[in-house]
Design a protein around this motif. Structure first.
Motif, short mmCIF file in Angstrom:
data_model
loop_
_atom_site.label_atom_id
_atom_site.label_comp_id
_atom_site.label_asym_id
_atom_site.label_seq_id
_atom_site.Cartn_x
_atom_site.Cartn_y
_atom_site.Cartn_z
N GLN A 1 0.98 -1.26 -0.04
CA GLN A 1 -0.10 0.04 0.19
C GLN A 1 0.68 0.97 -0.01
OE1 GLN A 1 -3.13 0.67 2.85
NE2 GLN A 1 -2.96 -1.05 3.58
N GLY B 1 11.06 -2.81 7.16
CA GLY B 1 10.23 -4.03 7.62
C GLY B 1 9.40 -4.49 6.08
N ASN B 2 8.96 -3.63 5.45
CA ASN B 2 8.35 -3.92 4.10
C ASN B 2 9.48 -4.77 3.32
OD1 ASN B 2 6.90 -0.86 4.19
ND2 ASN B 2 5.79 -2.56 4.40
N TYR C 1 -11.96 -4.37 3.38
CA TYR C 1 -10.60 -4.36 2.68
C TYR C 1 -10.04 -5.87 2.20
CZ TYR C 1 -5.52 -4.23 3.84
OH TYR C 1 -4.19 -4.46 3.95
N MET D 1 -8.38 -7.26 -1.14
CA MET D 1 -7.06 -7.87 -1.30
C MET D 1 -7.10 -9.41 -2.05
SD MET D 1 -4.17 -8.62 1.68
CE MET D 1 -3.16 -9.71 1.57
N ASP E 1 -7.37 -9.05 -5.46
CA ASP E 1 -5.84 -8.64 -6.46
C ASP E 1 -5.22 -9.94 -6.55
OD1 ASP E 1 -6.65 -6.08 -5.37
OD2 ASP E 1 -5.33 -6.24 -3.84
N VAL F 1 4.38 -12.56 1.48
CA VAL F 1 3.90 -11.44 2.58
C VAL F 1 4.62 -11.64 3.96
CG1 VAL F 1 1.75 -10.63 1.17
CG2 VAL F 1 1.88 -12.65 2.99
N GLY F 2 4.61 -10.51 4.55
CA GLY F 2 4.90 -10.55 6.03
C GLY F 2 3.67 -11.17 6.91
N ASP G 1 1.78 -10.20 9.07
CA ASP G 1 0.63 -9.64 9.30
C ASP G 1 -0.40 -9.70 8.39
OD1 ASP G 1 2.07 -8.05 7.52
OD2 ASP G 1 1.26 -6.21 8.14
N GLN G 2 0.15 -10.26 7.21
CA GLN G 2 -0.79 -10.60 6.03
C GLN G 2 -1.31 -11.80 6.00
OE1 GLN G 2 -2.35 -7.75 4.51
NE2 GLN G 2 -1.44 -6.45 6.02
N ALA H 1 9.65 -11.76 9.40
CA ALA H 1 8.42 -11.76 9.09
C ALA H 1 7.53 -10.61 9.73
CB ALA H 1 7.64 -13.03 9.16
N ILE I 1 8.93 -7.28 11.64
CA ILE I 1 10.05 -6.32 12.08
C ILE I 1 9.15 -5.29 12.80
CG2 ILE I 1 11.61 -4.48 11.40
CD1 ILE I 1 12.50 -7.33 10.69
N LYS J 1 4.39 -3.56 15.83
CA LYS J 1 4.88 -3.75 14.41
C LYS J 1 5.47 -2.55 13.92
CE LYS J 1 2.24 -3.96 11.12
NZ LYS J 1 0.84 -4.38 10.27
N MET J 2 6.72 -2.35 12.99
CA MET J 2 7.01 -1.35 12.34
C MET J 2 6.34 -1.01 11.17
SD MET J 2 10.54 -0.69 10.10
CE MET J 2 11.55 -0.86 11.43
N LYS K 1 4.13 1.62 8.24
CA LYS K 1 4.03 3.04 7.43
C LYS K 1 3.63 4.24 8.11
CE LYS K 1 3.49 0.63 3.59
NZ LYS K 1 2.45 0.07 3.58
P1 TYM Z 1 1.23 -3.34 3.64
O1 TYM Z 1 1.49 -2.24 2.75
O2 TYM Z 1 1.07 -3.02 4.81
O3 TYM Z 1 2.86 -4.13 3.61
C1 TYM Z 1 3.39 -4.61 2.35
C2 TYM Z 1 4.12 -6.05 2.72
O4 TYM Z 1 5.26 -5.80 3.84
C3 TYM Z 1 5.17 -6.49 4.83
N1 TYM Z 1 5.30 -5.63 6.12
C4 TYM Z 1 6.08 -6.25 7.19
N2 TYM Z 1 6.94 -7.20 7.11
C5 TYM Z 1 7.71 -7.38 8.13
N3 TYM Z 1 7.55 -6.67 9.32
C6 TYM Z 1 6.96 -5.23 9.07
N4 TYM Z 1 6.78 -4.66 10.34
C7 TYM Z 1 6.03 -5.33 8.09
N5 TYM Z 1 5.08 -4.54 7.83
C8 TYM Z 1 4.55 -4.61 6.72
C9 TYM Z 1 3.34 -6.89 4.75
O5 TYM Z 1 3.28 -8.04 5.50
C10 TYM Z 1 3.35 -6.93 3.08
O6 TYM Z 1 3.73 -7.96 2.62
N6 TYM Z 1 -2.80 -5.63 2.51
C11 TYM Z 1 -1.56 -5.51 2.14
C12 TYM Z 1 -1.44 -4.93 0.67
C13 TYM Z 1 -1.84 -5.97 -0.11
C14 TYM Z 1 -1.55 -7.25 -0.72
C15 TYM Z 1 -2.30 -7.58 -1.66
C16 TYM Z 1 -0.44 -8.12 -0.53
C17 TYM Z 1 -3.13 -5.65 -0.87
N7 TYM Z 1 -3.48 -6.40 -1.84
C18 TYM Z 1 -2.34 -8.78 -2.36
C19 TYM Z 1 -0.23 -9.29 -1.00
C20 TYM Z 1 -1.50 -9.60 -2.12
C21 TYM Z 1 -0.78 -4.72 3.07
O7 TYM Z 1 -1.56 -3.91 3.51
O8 TYM Z 1 0.42 -4.30 3.21
#
Ligand code: TYM
Length: 327
Positions: free
Chosen positions: A10, A18-19, A127, A131, A134, A145-146, A148-149, A183, A185, A194-195, A197
């Motif tokens: 996003q 983290g991302n 939401y 996803m 998508d 993904v990390g 949280d997803q 996975a 951070i 969690k870290m 944005k």
């Molecule tokens: P988003 O934008 O919050 O984060 C993007 C990706 O980064 C990972 N992530 C982390 N990994 C480790 N430590 C952290 N602190 C951390 N913060 C974020 C997330 O797990 C993610 O992989 N809903 C999703 C975006 C999305 C998506 C999708 C992902 C929308 N449609 C389809 C995969 C497939 C999101 O908000 O990620």
């Protein structure tokens, strides 16, 4: 046939380490042997109050950063969610077969909404169906993904299976792919959160575009504890987080890292981590500056991807519309 990978970020703020560690870095691993599709999910970023101009510039920044991190547009498709309107069409169709109870169980929604439930936009609640759209639109097999997803990808599996049972086999049921290290951070200013944005606070995260001085200050000020010894101990979350970032970026084993820091203190670990992080992000920043010097290049990449994705989107939507009786 290569397995297809789909993932996204996003543009709701600046992309941070983290991302990078939890997602983008793991997308690079299979560039050659998978069919890769990576998206900047700008329609997800409007589920909370936002500034349209910042959304637009953040979306472009994210695309340029994807490429700067090594996602070569010759080897994968990079695109912006709102450029393919079928994401929202499919999201609506999936919303109609998703029980509210499933969405109410989503921990991210519960964590984010808290007491504001009456006031947040409905988009934040539904939401996860966007996803799911998508991912299912592209018939992806894997979703890196990390942590949280993970729950959202599992929900996507449930929605796909329910749809296939009800209307016939239309969707590929995807698997979440979660990294072993990094996975989740945590915030550098608060290792119990969690870290993120969207978290405010000058020393919360390290952004991929942060200058060396900001990186140094943020890591040197990272919250730890008053104990001694550099060991991987989950009971010491601040230290554990710093070691995890170190491990993810150096690729070393736990024991190797603990031996390296034996007899040293937090200050030593932090200083070395600053160097490791700067060495990782400096080349990304250099490529980012080169790429953004020619804005037309990003436009070309995005337009070409949409063209290449069109047949996949049309095939899925044709199957979905027929199955659901929209003929
Ligand atoms: P988003 O934008 O919050 O984060 C993007 C990706 O980064 C990972 N992530 C982390 N990994 C480790 N430590 C952290 N602190 C951390 N913060 C974020 C997330 O797990 C993610 O992989 N809903 C999703 C975006 C999305 C998506 C999708 C992902 C929308 N449609 C389809 C995969 C497939 C999101 O908000 O990620």
């Amino acid at each position: 046939m290569k397995k297809r990978v789909f993932s996204g970020i996003q543009p709701s703020g600046h992309i941070h380490i983290g991302n990078y560690i939890g997602a983008v870095r793991n997308w690079l691993v299979n560039l050659e042997d998978r069919d890769n599709i990576f998206c900047v999910v700008d329609q997800h970023a409007i589920t909370v109050p936002y500034d349209p101009e910042a959304l637009h510039s953040g979306t472009r920044e994210a695309v340029a950063l994807y490429i700067a991190c090594g996602l070569d547009p010759q080897k994968c498709r990079l695109f912006v969610q709102s450029h393919i309107p079928e994401h929202t069409e499919l999201a609506w169709l999936l919303t109609c077969i998703t029980p509210m109870g499933w969405l109410e169980r989503m921990t991210q929604f519960k964590d984010r909404v808290g007491a504001r439930r009456e006031r947040v936009g409905t988009g934040l609640f539904v939401y996860p169906t966007l996803m799911a759209a998508d991912i299912l639109l592209y018939q992806a097999h894997e979703v890196p993904v990390g942590d949280d997803q993970k729950q959202h990808v599992e929900l996507t599996r449930d929605i796909a299976e329910r749809f296939n049972r009800q209307f016939g086999e239309v969707f590929t049921v995807p698997e979440p792919v979660i990294p072993q290290v990094g996975a989740r951070i945590m915030g550098l200013d608060d290792p119990t959160a969690k870290m993120s944005k969207s978290t405010e606070g000058q020393y919360h995260s390290v952004g991929l575009l942060d200058d060396p001085d900001k990186v140094r200050k943020t890591i040197m000020r990272a919250v730890t504890d008053s104990q001694q010894g550099i060991v991987f101990d989950p009971q010491r979350p601040g230290l554990f987080n710093l070691l995890t970032i170190y491990q993810a970026l150096t690729g070393q084993e736990n024991a190797e890292i603990e031996t390296h820091f034996a007899g040293k203190g937090y200050g030593d670990l932090k200083k070395e981590l600053v160097e490791v992080v700067i060495a990782e992000i400096e080349p990304i920043q250099a490529r980012y500056r080169e790429l953004t010097a020619d804005p037309a290049y990003i436009d070309e990449v995005l337009a070409e991807s949409v063209e290449k994705l069109r047949p996949i989107v049309d095939a899925t939507m044709d199957g979905v519309r027929r199955a659901m009786g929209h003929r």
